[in-house]
Scaffold this motif. Structure first.
Motif, PDB file in Angstrom:
ATOM      1  N   THR A   1      83.293 -29.225  13.716  1.00 26.07           N
ATOM      2  CA  THR A   1      83.350 -28.731  12.340  1.00 26.07           C
ATOM      3  C   THR A   1      82.629 -29.686  11.397  1.00 26.07           C
ATOM      4  O   THR A   1      81.873 -29.256  10.508  1.00 26.07           O
ATOM      5  N   ASP A   2      82.839 -30.982  11.572  1.00 26.43           N
ATOM      6  CA  ASP A   2      82.157 -31.970  10.727  1.00 26.43           C
ATOM      7  C   ASP A   2      80.649 -31.917  10.955  1.00 26.43           C
ATOM      8  O   ASP A   2      79.860 -31.987   9.999  1.00 26.43           O
ATOM      9  N   LEU A   3      80.232 -31.813  12.209  1.00 26.00           N
ATOM     10  CA  LEU A   3      78.805 -31.750  12.512  1.00 26.00           C
ATOM     11  C   LEU A   3      78.194 -30.473  11.951  1.00 26.00           C
ATOM     12  O   LEU A   3      77.076 -30.489  11.404  1.00 26.00           O
ATOM     13  N   TYR A   4      78.923 -29.377  12.058  1.00 29.07           N
ATOM     14  CA  TYR A   4      78.465 -28.115  11.481  1.00 29.07           C
ATOM     15  C   TYR A   4      78.231 -28.278   9.987  1.00 29.07           C
ATOM     16  O   TYR A   4      77.217 -27.818   9.440  1.00 29.07           O
ATOM     17  N   GLY A   5      79.172 -28.928   9.302  1.00 25.70           N
ATOM     18  CA  GLY A   5      79.050 -29.101   7.860  1.00 25.70           C
ATOM     19  C   GLY A   5      77.805 -29.876   7.477  1.00 25.70           C
ATOM     20  O   GLY A   5      77.092 -29.511   6.530  1.00 25.70           O
TER      21      GLY A   5
END
Length: 270
Positions: free
Chosen positions: A42-46
């Motif tokens: 999720t953090d990488l997606y953001g």
């Protein structure tokens, strides 16, 4: 600051979408000072979504410049660096933001040794209280010539009325107009418990920082609003589809806020 740090960290991404050498510089960070990319999907997606929305906006702007657009308005510019690495000769860039934010940005630029090109004009405005039309008139925006707007990372933090009033200002431009902006969709009922928890935690954090999320739209809702304003082109891109334009391989469904990007425009006079 979070958006700027994400763009800076993205410069170390082996699947880089946006090349922005000024992103770490404006934060006065060396590449070795940046934390590694997160393992959490999720953090990488953001991080990649923030890079993809800027890359998309800059790519579409380049096409507009090739057909004669010479004015760019960056609404809610924050620590965005496009104006200071602008590759387009003759493109005038208006940076619009809260007065205090602009003062702080100029301090950051000076401390980083980044000069302000003569093509840049600062237009201070509080979106909730000030007249955007008055600020842009004072800054010298020509409402009869083609204009492009960047409006990234802003709409969730404004009231619905302020979002729509700003879009009406853009749509009321006498010449051809294009805008790239992002928004948060309604929370899908199919969110996994993990993503729902991430969304709730993020909403709590920004509220505690004094910048709560106030507005989201459904794709149908915002499209209807834009077309009612006379913007006859509305391209709405799901975040993961946007990221997939620029990197190979699958993009995980790891978006807790339903982030989407719209290109809207009108090529004729209203």
């Amino acid at each position: 600051m979070r958006a700027a740090h994400s763009r800076a960290r993205h410069q170390n991404d082996p699947r880089r979408i946006l090349t922005d050498p000024l992103a770490p510089k404006i934060l006065r960070l060396d590449s070795g000072d940046l934390p590694p990319l997160p393992d959490d999907p999720t953090d990488l997606y953001g991080i990649r979504f923030l890079a993809a929305r800027s890359r998309f906006a800059e790519d579409v702007l380049a096409a507009a410049v090739a057909t004669g657009t010479r004015q760019l308005v960056v609404l809610g510019a924050g620590l965005d660096t496009f104006a200071y690495r602008n590759p387009h000769a003759g493109l005038r860039v208006f940076e619009v933001d809260h007065p205090a934010t602009q003062v702080w940005k100029r301090q950051q630029l000076a401390a980083a040794g980044v000069g302000i090109p003569s093509s840049v004009t600062f237009a201070p405005v509080d979106f909730e209280r000030d007249s955007l039309a008055g600020a842009m008139a004072s800054a010298g925006l020509d409402r009869d010539r083609p204009v492009f707007f960047f409006w990234l990372g802003v709409t969730p933090y404004l009231t619905r009325d302020a979002v729509l009033a700003t879009l009406r200002f853009m749509a009321g431009h006498s010449g051809p107009v294009q805008v790239v902006f992002d928004y948060y969709g309604e929370a899908p009922s199919t969110l996994s418990p993990r993503l729902r928890a991430v969304r709730e935690a993020a909403a709590k954090l920004v509220a505690e920082l004094g910048e709560p999320w106030l507005t989201c739209f459904t794709p149908e809702d915002i499209a209807d609003e834009l077309r009612a304003m006379g913007l006859d082109r509305v391209d709405d891109l799901v975040g993961r589809e946007l990221i997939a334009r620029y990197i190979d391989g699958p993009v995980p469904d790891a978006d807790p806020v339903g982030g989407r990007v719209i290109l809207a425009g009108r090529t004729t006079t209203p």
